[in-house]
Design an enzyme around this catalytic site. Sequence first.
Site, mmCIF file in Angstrom:
data_model
loop_
_atom_site.group_PDB
_atom_site.id
_atom_site.type_symbol
_atom_site.label_atom_id
_atom_site.label_comp_id
_atom_site.label_asym_id
_atom_site.label_seq_id
_atom_site.Cartn_x
_atom_site.Cartn_y
_atom_site.Cartn_z
ATOM 1 N N ASN A 59 3.655 4.256 4.864
ATOM 2 C CA ASN A 59 3.998 3.973 3.465
ATOM 3 C C ASN A 59 2.892 4.441 2.506
ATOM 4 O O ASN A 59 2.926 4.136 1.322
ATOM 5 C CB ASN A 59 4.275 2.473 3.273
ATOM 6 C CG ASN A 59 3.044 1.620 3.567
ATOM 7 O OD1 ASN A 59 1.990 2.140 3.906
ATOM 8 N ND2 ASN A 59 3.194 0.315 3.432
ATOM 9 N N HIS A 74 -0.344 3.591 2.748
ATOM 10 C CA HIS A 74 -1.469 2.660 2.570
ATOM 11 C C HIS A 74 -2.762 3.223 3.158
ATOM 12 O O HIS A 74 -2.739 4.015 4.103
ATOM 13 C CB HIS A 74 -1.149 1.259 3.104
ATOM 14 C CG HIS A 74 -1.179 1.091 4.594
ATOM 15 N ND1 HIS A 74 -0.421 0.143 5.242
ATOM 16 C CD2 HIS A 74 -1.870 1.716 5.576
ATOM 17 C CE1 HIS A 74 -0.659 0.195 6.534
ATOM 18 N NE2 HIS A 74 -1.532 1.146 6.764
ATOM 19 N N ASP A 128 -10.825 -3.484 7.139
ATOM 20 C CA ASP A 128 -9.898 -4.613 6.998
ATOM 21 C C ASP A 128 -9.860 -5.506 8.233
ATOM 22 O O ASP A 128 -10.398 -5.165 9.282
ATOM 23 C CB ASP A 128 -8.485 -4.095 6.666
ATOM 24 C CG ASP A 128 -8.105 -2.850 7.451
ATOM 25 O OD1 ASP A 128 -8.718 -2.602 8.510
ATOM 26 O OD2 ASP A 128 -7.200 -2.126 7.023
ATOM 27 N N GLU A 172 -1.608 -1.810 0.168
ATOM 28 C CA GLU A 172 -0.191 -1.474 0.255
ATOM 29 C C GLU A 172 0.322 -0.926 -1.081
ATOM 30 O O GLU A 172 -0.316 -1.138 -2.117
ATOM 31 C CB GLU A 172 0.605 -2.744 0.612
ATOM 32 C CG GLU A 172 0.199 -3.397 1.929
ATOM 33 C CD GLU A 172 0.699 -2.649 3.169
ATOM 34 O OE1 GLU A 172 0.815 -1.406 3.128
ATOM 35 O OE2 GLU A 172 0.953 -3.314 4.178
#
Length: 236
Positions: A136, A138, A67, A143
């Site tokens: 979270n 990810h 990313d 996400e």
Amino acid sequence: MEFIKVKTYAELSKRAADIILGQIRRKPDSVLGLATGSTPIGTYEELIRAYDDGRADFSKVRTVNLDEYCGLSEKDEQSYRCFMNTYLFDHINIDKANTNVPNGMAADPEEECRRYDAVISSAGGIDLQLLGIGVNGHIGFNEPSDKFTEGTHIVTLDERTRNSNSRFFKSLDEVPRKAVTVGIGTIMSSGKILLLANGESKKAIVEKAIYGEITPRVPASILQKHGDLTVIFSEE
Ligand code: F6R
């Protein structure tokens, strides 16, 4: 799935580097999927040590990073291209032309996503994908959402992700709101997946991802379906 629990971050980094070095020895022109963030830094240090000691040759290795932030150029210290150069590429005998990070400055971000997917498929896919995990759940910048994604796409970063990553920026305001990330489909197509997590703050999410329900609300939970997943968790 192989779950390796170790005591220290140093041990996690050594175990992870050994797996990557084994992959490169078996296939010198391996395509490595690489991650940024705090977790893999020790692994990269071990890879650099192996190169310095003459135990590793990266001359034929190809890499594709997961990313990049939208709006940060490779000259920006917070960009993931800069991170990779600083923590790994500048210290080993890899040909930079064989390293790929999405272009966060592309004039047409959608076109950049298609270009990046083409780069990955023309390399023949990813042999070994290294992953960290967000608090979270990810992976990459995929996400929590209503569905699992396929290819490279643009995401709006979750506020928890921006908050957590603000430690690398001067202020929360400076953390970009959008990013380019490879999709879950691409990650799942990798030959082997190596997920690293360290510390108390990751314990609950790792348990949820690896032993809980498979749901796009916890993106990493899809990894349960991969046939060759190794998870290394350190308590430190
Ligand atoms: C980074 C990435 C992210 C991180 C995750 C964990 O390229 O794709 O998914 O792996 O945010 O980050 P750290 O290791 O900083 O806790």
